[in-house]
Design a protein around this motif. Structure first.
Motif, PDB file in Angstrom:
ATOM      1  N   VAL A 408     -43.009  12.690  29.737  1.00  0.00           N
ATOM      2  CA  VAL A 408     -41.529  11.182  29.300  1.00  0.00           C
ATOM      3  C   VAL A 408     -40.638  12.435  29.898  1.00  0.00           C
ATOM      4  O   VAL A 408     -39.506  11.637  31.082  1.00  0.00           O
ATOM      5  CB  VAL A 408     -41.028  11.403  28.372  1.00  0.00           C
ATOM      6  N   PHE A 409     -39.681  13.249  30.132  1.00  0.00           N
ATOM      7  CA  PHE A 409     -38.563  14.203  30.024  1.00  0.00           C
ATOM      8  C   PHE A 409     -38.368  14.514  31.370  1.00  0.00           C
ATOM      9  O   PHE A 409     -37.908  13.657  32.812  1.00  0.00           O
ATOM     10  CB  PHE A 409     -38.385  15.200  29.963  1.00  0.00           C
ATOM     11  N   MET A 410     -39.977  14.310  32.114  1.00  0.00           N
ATOM     12  CA  MET A 410     -39.497  15.541  33.653  1.00  0.00           C
ATOM     13  C   MET A 410     -39.890  13.891  34.535  1.00  0.00           C
ATOM     14  O   MET A 410     -40.584  14.446  36.047  1.00  0.00           O
ATOM     15  CB  MET A 410     -40.896  16.525  33.799  1.00  0.00           C
ATOM     16  N   GLY A 411     -40.502  12.888  33.913  1.00  0.00           N
ATOM     17  CA  GLY A 411     -40.140  11.969  35.251  1.00  0.00           C
ATOM     18  C   GLY A 411     -39.016  11.804  35.761  1.00  0.00           C
ATOM     19  O   GLY A 411     -38.734  10.710  36.827  1.00  0.00           O
ATOM     20  N   ALA A 412     -38.310  12.344  35.907  1.00  0.00           N
ATOM     21  CA  ALA A 412     -37.064  11.726  35.781  1.00  0.00           C
ATOM     22  C   ALA A 412     -36.307  12.988  36.715  1.00  0.00           C
ATOM     23  O   ALA A 412     -35.169  13.085  37.799  1.00  0.00           O
ATOM     24  CB  ALA A 412     -35.635  12.556  34.462  1.00  0.00           C
TER      25      ALA A 412
END
Length: 462
Positions: A408-412
Motif C-alpha cells: 500500500v505505502f510504496m505504491g506512491a
C-alpha cells in the motif's frame, strides 16, 4: 476447464528467460520517457505505443508456447484482472465526477492540509480511487490562483491515493485480495493503524511546511482567484455539494465490492479456461449499472462545473491494459520462487535459519509494488510467506503486516505504483497544472517518502 486449457495456462516461470520482461520494461520506459522527449507524439499515440508493447509480448509468446497458452493467458488477464479493475475505476470515476463541491475555497496551507487529512480518512472506506476522484477537483480549484500547485498534487497522491487506503480491504486492491484469501476484515486496521498514522501525520506536517513557505513567496497569496463564488446554476453559493445522489451511488459501489468478497459460491462460468464467479460477475454488472445511473441522473451543469471528461479515464484504461498484459511473464517468474529468474528476490526475504525477515518482506513487496501492479505483487509475497491466512494473521502477523504495508505505502513511489496516481496526474494536467515527469515525481518520493519508510522499518518491521 478442459485439460488442454489447464495445460495451456500453466507456463513454467522457472524456465523463462528474463528477456520475457523486456516488453514490460519497455512499457514502463515509454510511460516515463516519451511524455518528456516527445510529448505531442505521446499525447496522440500513447494507445498505439501500448498496443505495440502488448503485441511485442503476445506474438512471441504465442510462437514459443502456442496459441492455446497465449489465448488462455490473454483471456485470464482480461477477465480475471483487467476488466474488474477498470470497471471499478470507471464506476468510481463516474460517481465521484458527479459530485461538485461548491463554494469559493481558498487554497491556504491550513485548508489544503485539512483536505488531505479528510482524504486520508475517506480513502480506507471508499477506496483510494473514490476518495481521489471526489477530492482532487475541489483541491485543484481551491489552488487555481497559485503559481505553485504541483506539490499539492504530489502530496495528494502520497496521502489520499495511497497511504490513506491502508486500514480496510475497501481501501486498496492488495488488501481486498487478502480479504478474499481469508484475512479478517478488521485485521488490517488492528495491525497497520500505527504505521499508517505515523506516515500520514508526517506527510501532512511536511506538506504544511512546504506549502506555507511557498505561500509566503512575494505576491503568491495576493493573486486573483479565478474560481467564482457560485453554484452550478450561477447563483451565489455557500460551501456544499451538488449531485448529492451520487453519494448514495458511492455507497452502492462500496456495498457491491464488499458483498463480492463475503458471498461464497462455486457458481460461475468458464470462459476460455478462466472461471468467472457469480459474485464477481454480479459486482461488475452492478458497477456498470451504477456508473450508467450516475451519468443519467447527474445534471449536465454539475459535470460542466467539474470539467468532467473521459480523457483521464481513457488514458489509465489504455496504459493499464498494456501493463496487465506485459506483466504476465514477470508475475510468472516471480511465482516460480527461488527456482525462477528472480529467485534472489525471494531468497532475500528469508533469514539464514529459514524464518521470514519482515523488513525484507516490507521492502521487497514495496519496491516491486512501485513498478508492478501492487495487487499481484501482494499475492506473490502472501504465497511466499506460506499463503495460510490463519497462520499469517497470528504467528506471522508481523510478516503479513509488512507485506500489506509495503504494497500500500510504496505504491506512491511512482506514478504507476497505484492506479489513482496516474488518474490524479492526468486530471491535474487536464486542468493546466504542470506536473513533474516520471523521474521528476520519483525525486519527490525518494526525498520525502523513502526516509519515512526507512524510519517505519526501524520502528515496526525490524
Amino acid at each position: 476447464m478442459a485439460a488442454g486449457a489447464v495445460q495451456a495456462a500453466e507456463v513454467d516461470g522457472a524456465a523463462m528467460s528474463v528477456a520475457w520482461g523486456i516488453p514490460f520494461v519497455g512499457m514502463l520506459l515509454s510511460i516515463a520517457l516519451l511524455p518528456l522527449v516527445a510529448p505531442r507524439f505521446w499525447h496522440h499515440h500513447f494507445g498505439k505505443v501500448t498496443a505495440g508493447w502488448a503485441l511485442a509480448f503476445l506474438l512471441p509468446f504465442a510462437l514459443v508456447y502456442g496459441m492455446g497458452a497465449a489465448s488462455v493467458n490473454l483471456v485470464h488477464a482480461l477477465l480475471a484482472e483487467y476488466l474488474p479493475f477498470v470497471i471499478l475505476l470507471t464506476a468510481l470515476y463516474a460517481v465521484a465526477g458527479g459530485i461538485y463541491v461548491r463554494g469559493n475555497l481558498r487554497g491556504s496551507p491550513g485548508l489544503n492540509t485539512a483536505i488531505l487529512a479528510i482524504g486520508a480518512v475517506l480513502a480506507s472506506f471508499m477506496g483510494t480511487t473514490g476518495a481521489s476522484m471526489l477530492l482532487i477537483r475541489p483541491l485543484l480549484r481551491a489552488n487555481d490562483n497559485r503559481r505553485h500547485q504541483a506539490h499539492v498534487v504530489v502530496f495528494f497522491i502520497f496521502i489520499v491515493s495511497n497511504a490513506g487506503g491502508a486500514l480496510t480491504p475497501l481501501g486498496d486492491p492488495p488488501l481486498f485480495l487478502g480479504f478474499l484469501k481469508g484475512v479478517d476484515f478488521f485485521w488490517t486496521v488492528r495491525h497497520i493503524w500505527q504505521p499508517m498514522l505515523f506516515l500520514t501525520l508526517a506527510l501532512l506536517a511536511i506538506f504544511y511546511v512546504i506549502d506555507h513557505k511557498l505561500m509566503g513567496e512575494k505576491g503568491e497569496a495576493d493573486l486573483p482567484d479565478p474560481t467564482p463564488s457560485v453554484d452550478v446554476t450561477g447563483a451565489q453559493s455557500r460551501l456544499g455539494f451538488d449531485g448529492r445522489m451520487n453519494f448514495v451511488l458511492l455507497g452502492g459501489v462500496v456495498a457491491l465490492v464488499l458483498i463480492s468478497g463475503i458471498w461464497r459460491t462455486p457458481v460461475g462460468f468458464d470462459i476460455a479456461g478462466t472461471h468467472v464467479g457469480l459474485p464477481g460477475l454480479v459486482r461488475d454488472v452492478g458497477l456498470i449499472v451504477v456508473a450508467l445511473l450516475s451519468l443519467k441522473i447527474t445534471p449536465a451543469c454539475v459535470h460542466q462545473a467539474n470539467d468532467f471528461g473521459w480523457g483521464p479515464m481513457q488514458e489509465v484504461a489504455k496504459l493499464f491494459a498494456g501493463i496487465f498484459l506485459t506483466i504476465i511473464p514477470v508475475i510468472a517468474m516471480l511465482k516460480a520462487g527461488v527456482d525462477g529468474p528472480f529467485g534472489a528476490v525471494v531468497r532475500a526475504v528469508t533469514n539464514g535459519d529459514g524464518t521470514p525477515n519482515p523488513a525484507m518482506y516490507f521492502w521487497a513487496t514495496g519496491v516491486l509494488s512501485s513498478f508492478l501492479d501492487n495487487a499481484p505483487t501482494y499475492l506473490v509475497f502472501f504465497n511466499t510467506a506460506g499463503g495460510d491466512p490463519a497462520h499469517l494473521m497470528t504467528d506471522m502477523a508481523l510478516t503479513l503486516a509488512a507485506i500489506s504495508a509495503g504494497a500500500v505505502f510504496m505504491g506512491a513511489n511512482t506514478y504507476i505504483g497505484n492506479a489513482p496516481n496516474l488518474m490524479v496526474k492526468a486530471i491535474a494536467e487536464d486542468r493546466g497544472v504542470k506536473m513533474p515527469g516520471f523521474f521528476g515525481y520519483m525525486i519527490w518520493s525518494v526525498c520525502i517518502l523513502v526516509p519515512l519508510l526507512v524510519l517505519m522499518t526501524l520502528i515496526w518491521f525490524k
